[in-house]
Design an enzyme around this catalytic site. Structure first.
Site, PDB file in Angstrom:
ATOM      1  N   HIS A 180       0.811  -1.225   0.000  1.00 49.25           N
ATOM      2  CA  HIS A 180       0.000   0.000   0.000  1.00 49.25           C
ATOM      3  C   HIS A 180       0.840   1.268   0.000  1.00 49.25           C
ATOM      4  CE1 HIS A 180       1.016  -0.226   4.243  1.00 49.25           C
ATOM      5  NE2 HIS A 180       0.724   1.056   4.324  1.00 49.25           N
TER       6      HIS A 180
HETATM    7  C1  UD1 Z   1      -1.987   5.067   6.282  1.00 51.91           C
HETATM    8  C2  UD1 Z   1      -0.702   5.452   7.018  1.00 51.91           C
HETATM    9  C3  UD1 Z   1       0.303   4.325   6.866  1.00 51.91           C
HETATM   10  C4  UD1 Z   1      -0.273   2.991   7.254  1.00 51.91           C
HETATM   11  C5  UD1 Z   1      -1.542   2.741   6.445  1.00 51.91           C
HETATM   12  C6  UD1 Z   1      -2.173   1.427   6.810  1.00 51.91           C
HETATM   13  C7  UD1 Z   1      -0.100   7.852   7.104  1.00 51.91           C
HETATM   14  C8  UD1 Z   1       0.832   8.843   6.586  1.00 51.91           C
HETATM   15  N1  UD1 Z   1      -0.097   6.642   6.486  1.00 51.91           N
HETATM   16  O1  UD1 Z   1      -1.681   5.079   4.880  1.00 51.91           O
HETATM   17  O2  UD1 Z   1       1.419   4.612   7.692  1.00 51.91           O
HETATM   18  O3  UD1 Z   1       0.661   1.964   7.012  1.00 51.91           O
HETATM   19  O4  UD1 Z   1      -2.442   3.810   6.714  1.00 51.91           O
HETATM   20  O5  UD1 Z   1      -3.345   1.181   6.117  1.00 51.91           O
HETATM   21  O6  UD1 Z   1      -0.820   8.108   8.047  1.00 51.91           O
HETATM   22  N2  UD1 Z   1      -9.036   4.807   1.836  1.00 51.91           N
HETATM   23  C9  UD1 Z   1     -10.264   4.189   1.771  1.00 51.91           C
HETATM   24  N3  UD1 Z   1     -10.847   3.775   2.936  1.00 51.91           N
HETATM   25  C10 UD1 Z   1     -10.271   3.950   4.148  1.00 51.91           C
HETATM   26  C11 UD1 Z   1      -9.025   4.597   4.218  1.00 51.91           C
HETATM   27  C12 UD1 Z   1      -8.416   5.006   3.044  1.00 51.91           C
HETATM   28  O7  UD1 Z   1     -10.815   3.988   0.717  1.00 51.91           O
HETATM   29  O8  UD1 Z   1     -10.860   3.534   5.169  1.00 51.91           O
HETATM   30  C13 UD1 Z   1      -8.358   5.222   0.597  1.00 51.91           C
HETATM   31  C14 UD1 Z   1      -8.555   6.660   0.246  1.00 51.91           C
HETATM   32  O9  UD1 Z   1      -8.868   6.729  -1.105  1.00 51.91           O
HETATM   33  C15 UD1 Z   1      -7.198   7.293   0.485  1.00 51.91           C
HETATM   34  C16 UD1 Z   1      -6.218   6.140   0.394  1.00 51.91           C
HETATM   35  O10 UD1 Z   1      -6.969   4.962   0.723  1.00 51.91           O
HETATM   36  O11 UD1 Z   1      -6.920   8.290  -0.434  1.00 51.91           O
HETATM   37  C17 UD1 Z   1      -5.066   6.305   1.345  1.00 51.91           C
HETATM   38  O12 UD1 Z   1      -5.500   6.465   2.705  1.00 51.91           O
HETATM   39  P1  UD1 Z   1      -4.654   7.333   3.781  1.00 51.91           P
HETATM   40  O13 UD1 Z   1      -5.234   7.257   5.128  1.00 51.91           O
HETATM   41  O14 UD1 Z   1      -4.391   8.656   3.212  1.00 51.91           O
HETATM   42  O15 UD1 Z   1      -3.246   6.658   3.852  1.00 51.91           O
HETATM   43  P2  UD1 Z   1      -2.834   5.144   3.786  1.00 51.91           P
HETATM   44  O16 UD1 Z   1      -2.209   4.907   2.479  1.00 51.91           O
HETATM   45  O17 UD1 Z   1      -3.959   4.245   4.210  1.00 51.91           O
END
Ligand code: UD1
Length: 353
Positions: A203
């Protein structure tokens, strides 16, 4: 004593569970604030249910966004909550945006901060998590370290010895208490995963947002899938990219993210794990399962030195390396990865009223 826990993203929840339980046993008053960074059932609510964590007292519902926007929303929405509750300690976990953002708020309001999982460094500032680790540790008043190597790092950065307490790895507490429940799910068996299979999670932006890298990794996975089952529960970010790039996943079993117990059942029997997650590097070490980490560095070097983790620098060697993997029986477990870290965290807080 009153403490306020911050959680926001998937890897935080298994870390909160043992600390909350131990603090409750010591009679500490507790408040849980969920920032809402992760909001999907599979990424959040399911963990609270499975791990028996009480529902959050407050959800800031910040959702997704750029790092700046997400961090700013957390800061703005958390300030009144902290002012209302005024805990003796703010307890933050790991290295996600929620960790750093709430630490900034507490530092400015003069609320003491305890950081669970302090002192980890990848020494790679292109990783958003590394920035979060650096800022959080600089601001924290109590640095609770998961492995013995973290103290030297913090001391070298100028942190005073009396603020550092080695507590061990809280994630491994949850792993141990969850293994029987993982087995009861029968999930691996239902999938016909017999121990010859591979589990993949990816991810990180550095892997997933780089089309060339993602294509190379998937080509290696397709190669592995010719002789073994390859299970790839994909983070929402990864699913979006795989679809957008139209990448070939022939023979690979792609799915939505899977629940904690189910994932554990799949991992505990696996031939190997391929990942860029932090938690899985640790869980595989504790279980003795070979782990191949698709990153140039790790903030958890103890999993390489003492455990089963191997960094893969040349992605085209992946399928060959995985084919030769051998399980470590019995697993070698770093000091403090003993299932009692949550108790040591709660005691460290109680000792500093
Ligand atoms: C975050 C953490 C990372 C951790 C990861 C575990 C930071 C900087 N990063 O990254 O350290 O390893 O979580 O999962 O805090 N999204 C969904 N549903 C959700 C959450 C996210 O669809 O419940 C999608 C969204 O489109 C979003 C993307 O996933 O743009 C990324 O989510 P985000 O929370 O920004 O960061 P992670 O990549 O999950």
């Amino acid at each position: 004593m009153k403490i306020l826990h911050i959680v926001g993203a998937r890897p935080n929840f298994p870390k909160l569970a043992p600390v909350h339980k131990a603090a409750r046993a010591l009679g500490i008053e507790q408040i849980i604030v969920h920032t809402g960074q992760h909001y999907d059932e599979a990424m959040s609510a399911g963990f609270f249910r499975d791990l028996d964590i009480p529902a959050p007292d407050v959800n800031l519902e910040v959702g997704s966004g750029s790092h700046a926007a997400q961090t700013a929303r957390i800061i703005e929405r958390f300030e009144p909550v902290l002012l209302e509750h005024r805990p003796d300690w703010l307890v933050v976990y790991g290295d996600v945006n929620s960790t750093m953002a709430t630490a900034i708020v507490a530092a400015k309001l003069g609320v003491r901060i305890a950081h669970v999982e302090a002192g980890l460094r990848s020494n790679d500032r292109t990783m958003p998590e590394e920035i979060n680790r650096l800022v959080t540790d600089r601001l924290a008043d109590l640095l609770l370290t998961p492995s013995t190597d973290a103290e030297a790092t913090l001391r070298a950065e100028g942190e005073p010895a009396n603020e550092i307490v080695f507590v061990g790895n809280v994630m491994i507490d949850t792993l141990f208490t969850s293994l029987p429940k993982a087995e009861q799910t029968g999930f691996a068996q239902k999938l016909g995963a017999t121990g010859n299979h591979i589990v993949v999670t990816l991810h990180r932006p550095s892997n997933v947002d780089d089309a060339e890298r993602l294509r190379t990794v998937c080509a290696e996975l397709v190669e592995l899938a010719k002789t073994r089952q390859v299970f790839f529960p994909a983070h929402p970010r990864t699913q979006q990219q795989l679809k957008a790039l139209g990448i070939d996943l022939g023979g690979i079993t792609l799915s939505d993210p899977i629940a904690y117990f189910e994932m554990l059942d799949l991992v505990r029997n696996a031939h190997a794990v391929i990942t860029d997650s932090g938690g899985l590097q640790e869980e595989t070490t504790a279980l003795g399962i070979p782990c191949f980490t698709l990153r140039p560095n790790t903030e958890r070097p103890i999993t390489v030195v003492e455990g089963t983790n191997q960094l893969v620098h040349d992605l085209t060697t992946l399928s060959g390396l995985v084919a030769q993997a051998i399980r470590s029986v019995p697993p070698r477990r770093p000091a403090g990865w003993d299932g009692k870290a949550g108790e040591r965290v709660a005691q460290a807080l109680l000792d500093r009223p």
